[in-house]
Design a protein around this motif. Sequence first.
Motif, short mmCIF file in Angstrom:
data_model
loop_
_atom_site.label_atom_id
_atom_site.label_comp_id
_atom_site.label_asym_id
_atom_site.label_seq_id
_atom_site.Cartn_x
_atom_site.Cartn_y
_atom_site.Cartn_z
N ASP A 1 0.92 -1.07 0.00
CA ASP A 1 0.00 0.03 -0.03
C ASP A 1 0.84 1.24 0.10
OD1 ASP A 1 -2.47 -1.41 0.02
OD2 ASP A 1 -2.67 -1.54 2.30
N ALA A 2 1.99 1.29 0.95
CA ALA A 2 2.89 2.40 0.84
C ALA A 2 3.40 2.60 -0.45
CB ALA A 2 3.95 2.04 1.96
N GLY A 3 3.97 1.44 -1.02
CA GLY A 3 4.68 1.80 -2.43
C GLY A 3 3.56 2.46 -3.35
N ARG A 4 2.39 2.02 -3.53
CA ARG A 4 1.65 2.60 -4.45
C ARG A 4 1.34 3.89 -4.20
NH1 ARG A 4 -1.47 -2.81 -3.88
NH2 ARG A 4 -2.56 -1.72 -2.33
N GLN A 5 1.15 4.49 -3.04
CA GLN A 5 0.77 5.82 -2.70
C GLN A 5 2.17 6.54 -2.97
OE1 GLN A 5 -1.23 6.85 0.96
NE2 GLN A 5 -2.15 4.63 1.32
N LEU A 6 3.37 6.24 -2.37
CA LEU A 6 4.64 6.82 -2.71
C LEU A 6 4.99 7.16 -4.17
CD1 LEU A 6 6.67 4.90 0.09
CD2 LEU A 6 5.84 7.57 0.27
N ALA A 7 4.52 6.08 -4.92
CA ALA A 7 4.82 6.36 -6.47
C ALA A 7 4.04 7.26 -7.11
CB ALA A 7 4.68 4.87 -7.19
N ALA A 8 2.70 7.40 -6.53
CA ALA A 8 1.53 8.11 -7.08
C ALA A 8 1.95 9.72 -6.74
CB ALA A 8 0.33 7.82 -6.64
N GLU A 9 2.22 9.53 -5.42
CA GLU A 9 2.85 11.07 -5.02
C GLU A 9 4.03 11.59 -5.68
OE1 GLU A 9 0.79 13.23 -2.66
OE2 GLU A 9 -0.64 12.13 -3.55
N SER A 10 4.95 10.72 -5.97
CA SER A 10 6.13 11.13 -6.40
C SER A 10 6.08 11.56 -7.92
CB SER A 10 7.25 9.89 -6.27
OG SER A 10 7.59 9.57 -5.09
N ALA A 11 5.08 10.97 -8.60
CA ALA A 11 4.74 11.36 -10.03
C ALA A 11 4.15 12.68 -9.94
CB ALA A 11 3.97 10.36 -10.61
N ARG A 12 3.32 12.96 -8.96
CA ARG A 12 2.92 14.20 -8.94
C ARG A 12 3.82 15.37 -8.80
NH1 ARG A 12 -2.13 16.59 -7.04
NH2 ARG A 12 -2.88 14.43 -6.68
N TYR A 13 4.90 15.20 -7.73
CA TYR A 13 5.85 16.30 -7.49
C TYR A 13 6.79 16.49 -8.70
CZ TYR A 13 4.10 16.25 -2.73
OH TYR A 13 3.13 16.39 -1.74
N ALA A 14 7.00 15.33 -9.25
CA ALA A 14 8.04 15.25 -10.46
C ALA A 14 7.33 16.15 -11.62
CB ALA A 14 8.21 13.94 -10.97
#
Length: 417
Positions: free
Chosen positions: A226-239
Amino acid sequence: MIDADWVVLDIEGTTAATSQVRIVLYDYARPRLGPWVDAHPDDPLVAEIRSVAGTDDAVAALHGWMDADEKVPVLKAVQGLIWQRGYADGELTFELFPDVLPTLRTWRENGLRLAIYSSGAVTGQVAAFSHTTEGDLTGLFARHFDTVNAGPKQETVSYKSIADALDAEPGRIVFFSDVPAELDAAAAAGWQTVGVARPGEPYVNADFGPHRTVTTLDSVLYSVEDAGRQLAAESARYAAMGWMRGTSGNLSVTLQRFPLQLAVTASGLDKGELTAQDVVVVDGAGEAVGGGKASAEAGLHARIAAVAGAGAVVHVHALAPVLAAERWPDGVPLSDLEMLKGFGRAAHDDVLTVPVVPNSQDMRELGDAFERGFRADTPALIVARHGIYVWGDDLRQARHRLECLEWLLRFALERGR
C-alpha cells in the motif's frame, strides 16, 4: 504492517480500556438488571435466562453470571439492551483509546474493511460506537460479531464462521485482541493475529507466544505494498510539478510505530517513474531493513516521524523554499495571509516562522538541529541550499501543507522585491 482485506477488532483492552467495560458499563447495567426483568416478564429472553440457569430467579442468575464475569450469551443480550437505552438517553458515552480513531480512519482510507468481534452483544457494540466521545463511528464498521452470531471467542470454529460470513480468505483477515487464547483460536483458523499489550491493561504482561505484539493500534499502519503505491503516485505528482527533478527528493510513510519503521522512496531513481516496488523499509535510525538501498536522508525522515509523530514526510527540491532560506536564514516569517489556513495556522494575529537549518551530510546533525527548533504547530523544515521537508498525518495532508507553504514562500519572496 497490514497486508489483508479485513481487520477484526476486539473491544475490551484493545479499542477501549477494560475499565470502560468492567466498571463504567457493568456498574451501569448491574442495578438495572432486576428492573429490566420486572418490566419484561413475557420477553423470550427472560424465559431463556431461566432455562439456561435452571432456576426461576432470573435476576439472581443474571447477577451471578455478571459477578463471575461469565460470557453467557443471554446475559450479554440483556446487558446490550440496557446499554443501548443508556446511550440513547445520553447517560452513557463510550471512550476509545486515543490512537484508535485515527488508525481506523487510516486503515479505511487504505482500503481495509473493519469489523468488531466482542463477547458483548451486537446491540451493545452498535450502541457504544454510535455514542463515542468522538461521535458516531458506526460508519467505520462493515460487520459486528458476538458470541451469539459467531460463537465463543476462544474456539477456532468461531473464527471459521466469521470468515465465512465475511466471504474472505482466512489468511486475508487480521485479528487484534489483548487475550492470547483468542489469538490462538484465530491463528488456528488461519487468520493473521496481532496481540495488543496496552500499559495498565490486565493482559499487558501476558505471554503472547508467536503472535506479533503491539502497544497501540497505530503501531501498525500500512502494508509495504500500500505504501509503495501511494509513494509512487505522489512522487509522480511532484515530479510533474518540477519539485523532484531527476532523482532528487524523497517521500516516506510510517508503516508502524513500535518499533518505528518507514517506507521510503528508493534512492537513485527517477521520481516520475517509480513503481509500487520502488520503496525501501527503514528503521528508526533510517537504516534499511531487509534489503534495498535507502537514501541517507531516510535518517532525517525517521527522526521527524519519531519526534513529530508524522504519518508521512515529503522532501522536495522546490526553488521557493531554498531562495527564502537565503533571504531569511534564521527562519522565514509569514503572517496575515489567508493561505496560512491551509497550513493549519490562523490567517491573522499569528506569525508562522518556518525554521531554517544549515545543510549537512550528517543526518544526525540535521536531526539534532531539527529537534532543537521543533514546534508542533509548524510541520515544516527548510534545509538551506537544499530543499524543504513537510509532514502530516498522511501523504495527502503533507501534500496540502506543502502546496500551501510553497505559495506562501513565493509570495514572501515576491513581496520582498
